[in-house]
Design an enzyme around this catalytic site. Structure first.
Site, PDB file in Angstrom:
ATOM      1  N   GLN A 271       0.826  -1.207   0.000  1.00 35.65           N
ATOM      2  CA  GLN A 271       0.000   0.000   0.000  1.00 35.65           C
ATOM      3  C   GLN A 271       0.860   1.257   0.000  1.00 35.65           C
ATOM      4  O   GLN A 271       0.494   2.261  -0.617  1.00 35.65           O
ATOM      5  CB  GLN A 271      -0.943   0.003   1.207  1.00 35.65           C
ATOM      6  CG  GLN A 271      -2.062  -1.014   1.109  1.00 35.65           C
ATOM      7  CD  GLN A 271      -2.840  -0.914  -0.190  1.00 35.65           C
ATOM      8  OE1 GLN A 271      -2.751  -1.792  -1.054  1.00 35.65           O
ATOM      9  NE2 GLN A 271      -3.599   0.152  -0.358  1.00 35.65           N
ATOM     10  N   HIS A 341      -8.626  -0.347   4.025  1.00 32.68           N
ATOM     11  CA  HIS A 341      -8.365  -1.784   3.939  1.00 32.68           C
ATOM     12  C   HIS A 341      -7.918  -2.272   5.314  1.00 32.68           C
ATOM     13  O   HIS A 341      -6.992  -1.710   5.893  1.00 32.68           O
ATOM     14  CB  HIS A 341      -7.237  -2.102   2.952  1.00 32.68           C
ATOM     15  CG  HIS A 341      -7.382  -1.467   1.601  1.00 32.68           C
ATOM     16  ND1 HIS A 341      -6.811  -0.242   1.294  1.00 32.68           N
ATOM     17  CD2 HIS A 341      -8.026  -1.889   0.490  1.00 32.68           C
ATOM     18  CE1 HIS A 341      -7.093   0.056   0.027  1.00 32.68           C
ATOM     19  NE2 HIS A 341      -7.831  -0.918  -0.484  1.00 32.68           N
ATOM     20  N   ASP A 374      -7.455  -5.675  -4.626  1.00 36.51           N
ATOM     21  CA  ASP A 374      -7.199  -4.646  -5.632  1.00 36.51           C
ATOM     22  C   ASP A 374      -7.509  -5.129  -7.034  1.00 36.51           C
ATOM     23  O   ASP A 374      -7.864  -4.336  -7.910  1.00 36.51           O
ATOM     24  CB  ASP A 374      -5.734  -4.202  -5.575  1.00 36.51           C
ATOM     25  CG  ASP A 374      -5.435  -3.301  -4.388  1.00 36.51           C
ATOM     26  OD1 ASP A 374      -6.383  -2.720  -3.833  1.00 36.51           O
ATOM     27  OD2 ASP A 374      -4.249  -3.186  -4.024  1.00 36.51           O
TER      28      ASP A 374
END
Length: 445
Positions: A271, A341, A374
């Site tokens: 991320q 997330h 994703d």
């Protein structure tokens, strides 16, 4: 030689902070949208007044290129798909199939309630007529965002949609060919080569293209973007609907001593790869795991492609490790943080995940990393950020639907409740409301 990466630590052990205290104590990044509104407002106003001409002028200024037309020619979409790497095409086809399967089950059905004999209220779900789907450029290429925006809109029954994505100088003023290929693969026929705040404004106000073709305005704009896109969405909200004001991406991982530090570190890095403002937060009751994760971060950074960007994100104020007494306190922390997330890497992860109340999406166990979501989990990756998961949901079919109440009463059913309507109208000092019912049954004096 790579410097050692150590996440900043917040130690909550032995403390029982309130929710309000947690919201200020936890690592949190974000952007100040208000700070750029003065820059974005003239862009929006210029596009409102001069349409595509202004949008293309701003594209030349910010993107360094001016396409011949805003609308991408159909031939360019076909060419992009024909030239797509077969492996990427296969991956997109899997992502599309799984995302369609999940979103197909989200479609709502109309519900009719008989309140009294002869009196019904139907909740009818109607798709938005036309939507604009924004796909950013920037540090990466986002064909997956095409999938995540287009699939729920199509599943909702939206009849008219346009994808907008920034023109790219290296591709002759067209959006990235992988973005175009994904649009074509999904059956999208309308793509605009326009990005940034000017894209949001043009989607909102519409206009005429340079060749005279109509650029019809939309009713709803979805999709993430940078701070300027977010500011433009804020300015145009009301004229059009928006999905959210997206901020930098974020991951939180609730982990205990059973978690593999190598997995945790890899997920935090994944991320951080997005943006220097991306947030990577570990919440754990195991100091040993926290130490092992720091060591794994340092090791893995030796092979990270975007090391400078990742390092900036991991060492920024928005990232860190939060030490807690136990998983119960860890749940309190992640619910207060409300991550875009959230990964659960603990013993009995499924049970722990069931206790989470605030997250954009939850990834359970060691084999459900965020990167799966994703691309190929089937879930949607357009999710609320900056704590908004406490009150908002991610992009879904419901985003593109409107619930309309349809009221149908017979004469007898209305007469039965007329006295109550009149009483409430008088209580609110709105007598004409009551008269609108009375006139149907008795002559007004």
């Amino acid at each position: 030689m790579t410097s050692r990466i150590e996440l900043a630590r917040v130690d909550l052990r032995g403390h029982t902070p309130t929710t309000a205290q947690l919201r200020t104590a936890l690592p949190r990044g974000g952007v100040d949208v208000d700070s750029v509104l003065h820059q974005v407002r003239p862009v929006v106003e210029a596009v409102r007044d001069r349409g595509a001409v202004a949008a293309l002028e701003f594209g030349a200024k910010f993107d360094g290129v001016t396409p011949d037309t805003v609308r991408v020619p159909a031939a360019a979409l076909a060419t992009a798909l024909d030239g797509l790497d077969p492996a990427v095409r296969a991956a997109l086809e899997v992502a599309i199939a799984r995302t369609r399967a999940v979103h197909a089950d989200q479609r709502r059905t109309d519900t009719t309630t008989e309140v009294v004999p002869g009196g019904t209220v139907t909740e009818r779900w109607v798709p938005v007529e036309r939507v604009g789907l924004y796909v950013p450029g920037g540090n990466a290429v986002y064909p997956s965002s095409v999938v995540m925006n287009v699939v729920p809109a199509q599943a909702a029954g939206v009849e008219s949609l346009v994808v907008a994505s920034p023109p790219q100088e290296q591709f002759g003023g067209l959006p990235h060919p992988t973005v175009l290929a994904a649009a074509r693969l999904l059956g999208v026929e309308e793509v605009w080569a326009v990005g940034g705040a000017q894209a949001v404004a043009l989607l909102s106000y519409g206009g005429s293209d340079t060749d005279g073709a109509d650029l019809a305005p939309v009713d709803l704009i979805t999709g993430p973007g940078n701070i300027y896109v977010t500011a433009a969405k804020r300015l145009c909200r009301g004229l059009v609907g928006i999905d959210a004001e997206a901020g930098p991406t974020e991951i939180a991982i609730l982990a205990d001593a059973t978690a593999d530090p190598v997995h945790v570190a890899a997920d935090l890095i994944s991320q951080a790869e997005h943006d220097v403002l991306a947030a990577s937060v570990l919440v754990t009751d195991s100091p040993a795991l926290a130490d092992a994760v720091d060591a794994a971060l340092t090791t893995q950074m030796t092979v990270v492609k975007h090391a400078e960007r990742v390092t900036a994100a991991l060492t920024g104020a928005q990232s860190g490790t939060v030490l807690v007494d136990d998983i119960d306190q860890g749940l309190q922390v992640v619910n207060a943080y409300a991550a875009e997330h959230l990964e659960i890497q603990t013993a009995q992860a499924t049970t722990v995940a069931a206790r989470v109340r605030s997250a954009g999406a939850i990834f359970v166990g060691p084999y459900a990393p965020v990167s799966l979501g994703d691309y190929c989990a089937g879930s949607n990756h357009v999710l609320p950020t900056a704590g908004c998961a406490r009150h908002s949901s991610g992009l879904s079919v419901q985003t593109f639907l409107r619930g309309i109440h349809v009221v149908e009463y017979t004469e007898a059913a209305l007469k039965d409740v007329a006295g109550h309507v009149v009483a409430l109208a008088q209580a609110e000092n709105l007598p004409a409301h009551g008269q609108a019912v009375q006139v149907r049954f008795e002559a007004l004096s």
